[in-house]
Scaffold this active site. Structure first.
Site, mmCIF file in Angstrom:
data_model
loop_
_atom_site.group_PDB
_atom_site.id
_atom_site.type_symbol
_atom_site.label_atom_id
_atom_site.label_comp_id
_atom_site.label_asym_id
_atom_site.label_seq_id
_atom_site.Cartn_x
_atom_site.Cartn_y
_atom_site.Cartn_z
ATOM 1 N N TYR A 115 40.083 16.507 -13.187
ATOM 2 C CA TYR A 115 40.935 15.349 -12.959
ATOM 3 C C TYR A 115 42.007 15.370 -14.030
ATOM 4 C CZ TYR A 115 41.933 10.330 -12.047
ATOM 5 O OH TYR A 115 42.504 9.131 -11.724
ATOM 6 N N ASP A 146 41.689 1.384 -18.818
ATOM 7 C CA ASP A 146 42.276 0.806 -17.615
ATOM 8 C C ASP A 146 43.301 -0.279 -17.903
ATOM 9 O OD1 ASP A 146 41.010 2.135 -15.335
ATOM 10 O OD2 ASP A 146 39.150 1.375 -16.222
ATOM 11 N N GLU A 168 36.408 7.578 -4.865
ATOM 12 C CA GLU A 168 36.076 7.318 -6.259
ATOM 13 C C GLU A 168 35.698 5.853 -6.341
ATOM 14 O OE1 GLU A 168 39.160 9.724 -8.765
ATOM 15 O OE2 GLU A 168 38.777 7.810 -9.722
#
Lengths: 263, 410
Positions: A175, A60, A49
């Site tokens: 995911y 993030d 990734e």
């Protein structure tokens, strides 16, 4: 069939779970980053990734934020990230690469142009954090038409009513985000994750890979045991931030991969 | 412009939160269910009379609405042209228009059973308004503020703390308003169950741009009635400053279908809109992109990386703009201009001297544009500008810009 589909077919035949490693393209600089990425398959990484640096990575935590800033300060661009993948592909024709990032750099380049360049460079899939199913017409559908997998995030807030919508245009794998939170924060608990993965697998034949909050070989093993694989990002990026040598980083990744593969 | 467009202007956004190509819901999956829940709650409240009755009561008795529409006679005489009216939203409790919206959102939060409120703030006005209403409602309040802004807006930081809020200085990115918004969203993703994100402007994912606009539209609704009462007709020109654009959208929206009313938004031109990028004029100097949950005009580089804006006014220091403004710009319904820091400072001083009103630096931008256009307009031309905030918070910044040492003023 994409390289991602082939990889899961191979892993299934080998009876192994997938280990996915995340690094930020261009962190700490283009050359080092390329060297790190080139060594990941030999360290046991099944799927790479590759983070696309963005100034405003809203999902993030500090570790990945700083990695993006280092990359941008070093002059990394989407153009250079695609060039990096093309360079990687010269020596590796099989390991899937998934680009992970935010929509604006792609939108800015123009979706059609980006997809053409991404396919040419050897990209296999996309994870774009700020494109939920409600915005599928933007990139998801054109990307699938161009032959790329569009990998969707499912989260603890995605309830059963919403899950079919999330799965609808997903391909490659799902995911599962193990926590409500940002990357590199709370620890994923296999006890919580297992039933969630089962809930998703009841509605799709796609592999379910779990990420967020996995930092050690033991955690990678425990999480991979209840899913089809595990992703580690911030822990690896943290090693890069500390300025470790490339072979040390690869050794670190190898221990994580062995953990996931033990599952 | 075609008539059917005019008649549809007030109906945007569509069911996907789009104003033309702008707006939308560009958020992570974790937030998506929360945004849909908020949208459902707001759609319900919108037609619920008891919700608006509570709003009206709070607006009247807590905020002090309606705010006056004031004829600035000395300023008008000085400029020697159009009649200048000021919508006095700086007289609201907490000193700006921000509280109009905060009350609406926090009433919704209460209905949804949320107990923890988060907000981002630049100049601190939205943070203060949020902390104020949280104190009144007994809700926990956490305000994200760029570390750089914490320093330049120290009085507002102290005010928020007095009101019981926790102020978190944001050091991620470059430590400005956009980074404060990033960190607020990171908080929301982490605390999805009990937390309500109270966005301060007409930006963010749908339904925020439409919802915040609706709460701020009280400004334009009042101005419309007041102008009809005072002058027997609608204003000819509306002028408002724009950072994210909530005070402007609030003034503009009730007039969108009135084709005879000219609408002008004033962006912060900082040190000038050129390739040095030392400004915050997203429409004049940016291009469409996706940030903070919506597509709109953004200041960005060739790679799609977001650039930092620059303005003397912390409240306008944002590299984006509300998506509805982007749409009004592209359709041509509203015109967008910019004024520089120096022009805003001159307007600030003019307002103090001729009207005895110390305006915030944000509406000083709107006034600077009024000063440019009024002299060339006829005496029966009616301008309505939004004086959306008072300037107490800015006196230190202005003193510094004018080269005055505060300790030695005599």
């Amino acid at each position: 069939m994409t390289r991602i589909d082939d990889t899961f077919t191979r892993l299934k035949a080998e009876g192994k779970k997938a280990f996915v490693a995340y690094v930020m393209a261009g962190d700490p600089d283009y050359e080092t980053s390329l060297e790190i990425v080139k060594g990941l398959p030999a360290a046991g990484v099944d799927i790479i990734e590759l983070g696309v640096p963005f100034t405003d990575p809203m999902a993030d935590g500090p570790t990945i934020q700083l990695a993006g800033q280092r990359a941008l300060d070093g002059g990394q661009t989407l153009e250079k990230t695609l060039a990096m993948i093309a360079a990687f592909r010269e020596g590796d024709a099989t390991t899937p690469i998934v680009l992970m990032g935010y929509y604006n750099p792609i939108y800015n380049r123009g979706v059609a142009r980006f997809l053409k360049d991404a396919v040419l460079a050897g990209v296999d899939g996309l994870i774009v954090v700020d494109l939920p199913p409600e915005e599928d017409a933007e990139l998801c559908i054109p990307a699938q038409a161009a032959g790329l997998n569009f990998i969707r995030l499912a989260t603890p807030t995605t309830d059963d009513k919403r899950l079919p919508k999330v799965l609808q245009n997903t391909s490659g794998f799902v995911y599962y985000v193990s926590i409500t939170g940002i990357t590199g924060s709370a620890a994923a608990e296999a006890g919580d994750v297992g039933p969630e993965v089962a809930r998703i697998k009841a509605m799709t034949d796609l592999p379910v890979i779990v990420g967020f909050g996995i930092r050690t070989p033991e955690a990678a093993e425990a999480i991979a045991a209840v899913a089809d694989g595990a992703v580690v990002g911030s822990a690896i990026v943290g090693q890069i931030a500390e300025g470790r040598a490339v072979d040390e980083i690869h050794a670190f990744v190898k221990r994580l991969a062995e953990g996931a593969h033990r599952a | 412009m075609a008539n059917d467009l005019f008649n549809s202007l007030m109906n945007a956004p569509d069911e996907n939160g789009r104003f033309g190509i702008f707006g939308g819901r560009f958020v992570s999956e974790t937030l998506m269910p929360l945004i849909l829940e908020l949208e459902a709650e707001y759609e319900h409240a919108k037609t619920d009379e008891s919700f608006w009755a509570e709003m009206d009561d709070l607006w009247k008795h807590y905020v002090g609405r309606p705010s006056p529409l004031y004829f600035a006679d000395r300023l008008t005489a000085r400029l020697g042209g159009a009649k200048v009216y000021m919508k006095r939203d700086e007289l609201n409790h907490t000193g700006a228009h921000k509280i109009n919206n905060v009350l609406g959102q926090l009433l919704l939060a209460r209905r949804m059973g949320k107990t923890r409120i988060i907000a981002e703030t630049g100049a601190g006005q939205h943070g203060v308004a949020t902390a104020t209403v949280c104190a009144k409602f007994g809700l926990k309040c956490v305000v994200y503020m760029g570390a750089h802004d914490v320093k330049r807006q120290a009085p507002n930081v102290f005010r928020m703390k007095l009101l019981g809020a926790e102020v978190i200085p944001v050091t991620s990115g470059r430590g400005t308003l956009k980074d404060a918004m990033n960190d607020a969203m990171r908080d929301w993703v982490t605390n999805v169950r009990d937390t309500f994100y109270c966005i301060g402007t007409v930006a963010g994912p749908h339904p925020y741009p439409a919802m915040v606009r609706d709460f701020q539209s009280i400004i334009g609704k009042e101005a419309r009635e007041q102008m009809l009462e005072r002058e027997g007709r609608l204003p000819d020109t509306l002028v408002a400053c724009i950072g994210g654009g909530s005070n402007a959208m609030g003034l503009f929206h009730p007039f969108l279908n009135d084709s005879e009313v000219e609408i002008v938004g004033v962006e912060a031109g900082g040190k000038g809109v050129d390739d040095r990028m030392q400004h915050c004029a997203s429409l004049s100097g940016g291009r469409p992109g996706v940030l903070h949950g919506n597509r709109t005009y953004l200041l960005q580089d060739d790679d799609g990386q977001i650039l930092e804006g620059f303005s003397i006014s912390a409240g306008l220091d944002y590299p984006g703009i509300g998506p509805e403004h982007a749409w009004l710009h592209d359709t041509g319904r509203a015109k967008y201009v910019y004024v520089t820091d120096d022009e805003a400072l001159a307007a600030f001083q003019m307002c103090c001297e001729t009207e005895g009103i110390i305006p915030a630096l944000e509406p000083s931008h709107a006034l600077a544009h009024v000063m440019k256009i009024a002299p060339d307009l006829p005496a029966d031309h009616l301008i309505c500008m939004n004086l959306c905030g008072r300037g107490d918070k800015d006196i230190f910044t202005v003193a510094r810009a004018l080269g005055v040492e505060m300790g030695t003023v005599a």
